[in-house]
Design a protein around this motif. Structure first.
Motif, PDB file in Angstrom:
ATOM      1  N   MET A   1       0.847  -1.196   0.000  1.00 33.74           N
ATOM      2  CA  MET A   1       0.000   0.000   0.000  1.00 33.74           C
ATOM      3  C   MET A   1       0.873   1.233   0.000  1.00 33.74           C
ATOM      4  SD  MET A   1      -2.579   1.296   3.001  1.00 33.74           S
ATOM      5  CE  MET A   1      -1.189   1.796   4.006  1.00 33.74           C
ATOM      6  N   PRO A   2       0.677   2.186  -0.914  1.00 36.73           N
ATOM      7  CA  PRO A   2       1.513   3.376  -0.940  1.00 36.73           C
ATOM      8  C   PRO A   2       1.224   4.285   0.247  1.00 36.73           C
ATOM      9  CG  PRO A   2      -0.259   3.570  -2.547  1.00 36.73           C
ATOM     10  CD  PRO A   2      -0.332   2.180  -1.998  1.00 36.73           C
ATOM     11  N   THR A   3       2.259   4.823   0.835  1.00 36.76           N
ATOM     12  CA  THR A   3       2.101   5.786   1.919  1.00 36.76           C
ATOM     13  C   THR A   3       3.025   6.960   1.652  1.00 36.76           C
ATOM     14  OG1 THR A   3       3.818   4.752   3.256  1.00 36.76           O
ATOM     15  CG2 THR A   3       1.559   3.969   3.585  1.00 36.76           C
ATOM     16  N   HIS A   4       2.817   8.039   2.425  1.00 38.44           N
ATOM     17  CA  HIS A   4       3.621   9.224   2.239  1.00 38.44           C
ATOM     18  C   HIS A   4       4.046   9.745   3.599  1.00 38.44           C
ATOM     19  CE1 HIS A   4       2.455   9.218  -1.965  1.00 38.44           C
ATOM     20  NE2 HIS A   4       1.236   8.972  -1.548  1.00 38.44           N
ATOM     21  N   PHE A 329      -6.298  10.810  -0.190  1.00 39.51           N
ATOM     22  CA  PHE A 329      -7.134   9.828   0.517  1.00 39.51           C
ATOM     23  C   PHE A 329      -6.926   8.434  -0.074  1.00 39.51           C
ATOM     24  CE2 PHE A 329     -10.174  13.338   1.846  1.00 39.51           C
ATOM     25  CZ  PHE A 329     -10.030  13.130   3.205  1.00 39.51           C
ATOM     26  N   TRP A 330      -6.916   8.357  -1.408  1.00 36.76           N
ATOM     27  CA  TRP A 330      -6.798   7.048  -2.055  1.00 36.76           C
ATOM     28  C   TRP A 330      -5.414   6.440  -1.820  1.00 36.76           C
ATOM     29  CZ3 TRP A 330     -10.101   3.607  -3.675  1.00 36.76           C
ATOM     30  CH2 TRP A 330      -9.653   2.538  -4.459  1.00 36.76           C
ATOM     31  N   ALA A 331      -4.372   7.257  -1.941  1.00 37.53           N
ATOM     32  CA  ALA A 331      -3.008   6.753  -1.786  1.00 37.53           C
ATOM     33  C   ALA A 331      -2.765   6.214  -0.382  1.00 37.53           C
ATOM     34  CB  ALA A 331      -2.001   7.863  -2.106  1.00 37.53           C
ATOM     35  N   GLY A 332      -3.436   6.772   0.599  1.00 35.45           N
ATOM     36  CA  GLY A 332      -3.225   6.343   1.981  1.00 35.45           C
ATOM     37  C   GLY A 332      -4.151   5.248   2.455  1.00 35.45           C
ATOM     38  N   ARG A 333      -4.932   4.679   1.554  1.00 35.90           N
ATOM     39  CA  ARG A 333      -5.919   3.670   1.961  1.00 35.90           C
ATOM     40  C   ARG A 333      -5.242   2.395   2.480  1.00 35.90           C
ATOM     41  NH1 ARG A 333      -4.655   2.964  -3.150  1.00 35.90           N
ATOM     42  NH2 ARG A 333      -4.737   0.908  -4.131  1.00 35.90           N
ATOM     43  N   ALA A 334      -5.988   1.671   3.260  1.00 38.29           N
ATOM     44  CA  ALA A 334      -5.579   0.323   3.669  1.00 38.29           C
ATOM     45  C   ALA A 334      -6.650  -0.644   3.195  1.00 38.29           C
ATOM     46  CB  ALA A 334      -5.431   0.242   5.190  1.00 38.29           C
ATOM     47  N   PHE A 345      -9.966   4.353   5.118  1.00 42.67           N
ATOM     48  CA  PHE A 345      -9.410   5.632   4.684  1.00 42.67           C
ATOM     49  C   PHE A 345      -9.077   6.493   5.893  1.00 42.67           C
ATOM     50  CE2 PHE A 345     -12.259   4.211   1.279  1.00 42.67           C
ATOM     51  CZ  PHE A 345     -11.352   4.162   0.225  1.00 42.67           C
ATOM     52  N   SER A 346      -7.997   7.221   5.769  1.00 45.73           N
ATOM     53  CA  SER A 346      -7.554   8.113   6.829  1.00 45.73           C
ATOM     54  C   SER A 346      -8.502   9.296   6.953  1.00 45.73           C
ATOM     55  CB  SER A 346      -6.141   8.612   6.526  1.00 45.73           C
ATOM     56  OG  SER A 346      -5.705   9.544   7.491  1.00 45.73           O
ATOM     57  N   PHE A 347      -8.551   9.882   8.140  1.00 42.97           N
ATOM     58  CA  PHE A 347      -9.326  11.114   8.309  1.00 42.97           C
ATOM     59  C   PHE A 347      -8.479  12.347   7.997  1.00 42.97           C
ATOM     60  CE2 PHE A 347      -7.882   9.665  12.534  1.00 42.97           C
ATOM     61  CZ  PHE A 347      -7.051  10.720  12.912  1.00 42.97           C
ATOM     62  N   PRO A 352      -1.314   8.055   6.100  1.00 42.85           N
ATOM     63  CA  PRO A 352      -1.903   6.766   5.735  1.00 42.85           C
ATOM     64  C   PRO A 352      -2.907   6.287   6.775  1.00 42.85           C
ATOM     65  CG  PRO A 352       0.368   6.488   6.447  1.00 42.85           C
ATOM     66  CD  PRO A 352       0.142   7.963   6.333  1.00 42.85           C
ATOM     67  N   ALA A 353      -3.888   5.523   6.311  1.00 40.99           N
ATOM     68  CA  ALA A 353      -4.944   5.032   7.199  1.00 40.99           C
ATOM     69  C   ALA A 353      -4.388   4.149   8.305  1.00 40.99           C
ATOM     70  CB  ALA A 353      -5.985   4.267   6.391  1.00 40.99           C
ATOM     71  N   GLY A 354      -3.330   3.392   8.001  1.00 45.02           N
ATOM     72  CA  GLY A 354      -2.746   2.537   9.020  1.00 45.02           C
ATOM     73  C   GLY A 354      -2.155   3.314  10.174  1.00 45.02           C
ATOM     74  N   GLU A 355      -1.806   4.571   9.942  1.00 48.35           N
ATOM     75  CA  GLU A 355      -1.266   5.425  10.995  1.00 48.35           C
ATOM     76  C   GLU A 355      -2.375   6.094  11.797  1.00 48.35           C
ATOM     77  OE1 GLU A 355       0.679   9.809  10.917  1.00 48.35           O
ATOM     78  OE2 GLU A 355       1.791   8.289   9.773  1.00 48.35           O
TER      79      GLU A 355
END
Length: 382
Positions: A1-4, A329-334, A345-347, A352-355
């Motif tokens: 999953m891509p994260t930033h 939002f999409w790039a940070g999805r899990a 999805f992250s708020f 990223p959503a995992g964070e």
């Protein structure tokens, strides 16, 4: 999953409308399958849990967030409009259409709200009224018979808005039945509702009040509200993303040189004041109610991006804000297997959503509707 790791590393969106529609469908299925359920197991009902995992009976009887459900209706209407255009159901031929689910949801909101559409907050009621207007238009364009229920909602809630929009404090709309606070969250969506239902004079009066009382003269964004405290009028100078959205919508709906000029200035102010440094990504406003804020703003920025009455640079700026925020939002999805929701999805768009949602954390409906709303907004852009 891509994260930033940092907002400056966020990519600009390269997805086209077709890809955004596919992403919106995935988010729609994640929300409707994960959060959607019957109300007290009653057949023909549909409502969304406010968080997952649910806590049994307590979650069914506890706070249910009327206005979150109103935005759930709006998201389903978005999906329904795409179904109408493509003749393809978002959830497959064997499942209810988005429009059917939205209609069930509106009926179920009344059941859950003790057989009433009214509640104590005028902004909540305004969001439901706006969503129901869009649902009624979808039904008409789908050549489905109109429902008397929709006319009933409009009639009942218009009375509420009329009673809350007074000359007290110089104009504006009260936030709640306590009637000690007039604010942008209530005044702006009521103005938008009035403008969409032919009450343009009332709508313009509310917009003029917002411009005179709550528009920050240097920053160009709208402050939260004006309250009575110790017999004095005091401005609450908080700046929230979502307050800008319905004001923008009302300005565009009313039109005219003055309103359209103010709309263009507002798009510029959002890009300058409410984005992460060095990006076109609109900031998040947290969880709870704040978990909807960015998505609401993107809905109305997408309207601005498609409005050819606005200058081309303004339209490009609005489109970039929508696409780049949705892309974040999409790039940070899990993606989650054997769990609900299936997409997380992250708020906060850059994280990223995992964070933002570590394992074991309850996932709130508001934040997932927000991302879905972002993808729907991006899917409407050419």
């Amino acid at each position: 999953m891509p994260t930033h790791d940092h907002p400056d590393s966020l990519p600009a969106s390269t997805a086209d409308a077709t890809e955004w529609a596919a992403r919106a469908d995935q988010a729609a299925r994640s929300v409707t399958h994960g959060f959607g359920r019957r109300l007290f197991f009653l057949p023909g009902t549909h409502i969304a849990a406010v968080s997952l995992p649910t806590d049994g009976l307590k979650s069914r009887l506890g706070p249910w967030h009327y206005w979150w459900q109103a935005h759930y209706v709006d998201c389903l209407v978005d999906a329904g409009r795409r179904e109408l255009a493509t003749k393809v159901k978002f959830d497959g031929d064997s499942r209810p259409s988005a429009g059917k689910l939205a209609s069930r949801l509106v009926t179920t909101i009344r059941l859950r709200n003790l057989l009433r559409f009214e509640n104590h907050y005028y902004d909540d009621m305004a969001w439901l009224a706006l969503a129901t207007l869009r649902l009624e238009k979808l039904a008409e364009e789908s050549r489905n018979p109109g429902r008397r229920r929709n006319a009933y909602i409009r009639r009942r809630l218009t009375l509420q808005f009329d009673s809350a929009s007074t000359d007290h404090m110089g104009g504006g709309t009260f936030w709640s039945t306590k009637r000690d606070f007039k604010n942008t969250p209530a005044t702006a969506p009521v103005a938008l509702y009035y403008s969409r239902t032919g009450h343009r004079t009332k709508a313009q009066s509310l917009v003029d009040w917002l411009n005179s009382k709550l528009l920050h003269p240097e920053r160009g964004v709208y402050l939260d509200g004006v309250r009575i405290s110790d017999g004095q009028l005091r401005v609450d100078d908080a700046v929230y993303t979502y307050n800008q959205g319905p004001v923008l919508g009302a300005l565009l709906e009313l039109g005219g040189e003055r309103n359209l000029g103010r709309a263009a200035e507002l798009v510029e102010a959002v890009a300058r004041e409410l984005t992460h440094p060095g990006t076109n990504v609109v900031r998040g406003d947290g969880t709870g109610d704040g978990g909807l804020f960015t998505g609401i703003l993107l809905r109305y920025l997408a309207l601005a991006a498609r409005d050819d009455r606005l200058p081309e640079p303004t339209r490009r700026a609005a489109a970039s804000l929508v696409r780049d925020t949705a892309e974040a939002f999409w790039a940070g999805r899990a993606e989650r297997r054997n769990d609900s929701p299936s997409l997380l999805f992250s708020f906060d768009p850059p994280r990223p959503a995992g964070e933002t949602y570590p394992p074991g954390t309850a996932v709130e409906l508001s934040t997932q509707l927000q991302a879905w709303m972002a993808f729907e907004a991006a899917a409407t852009l050419p």
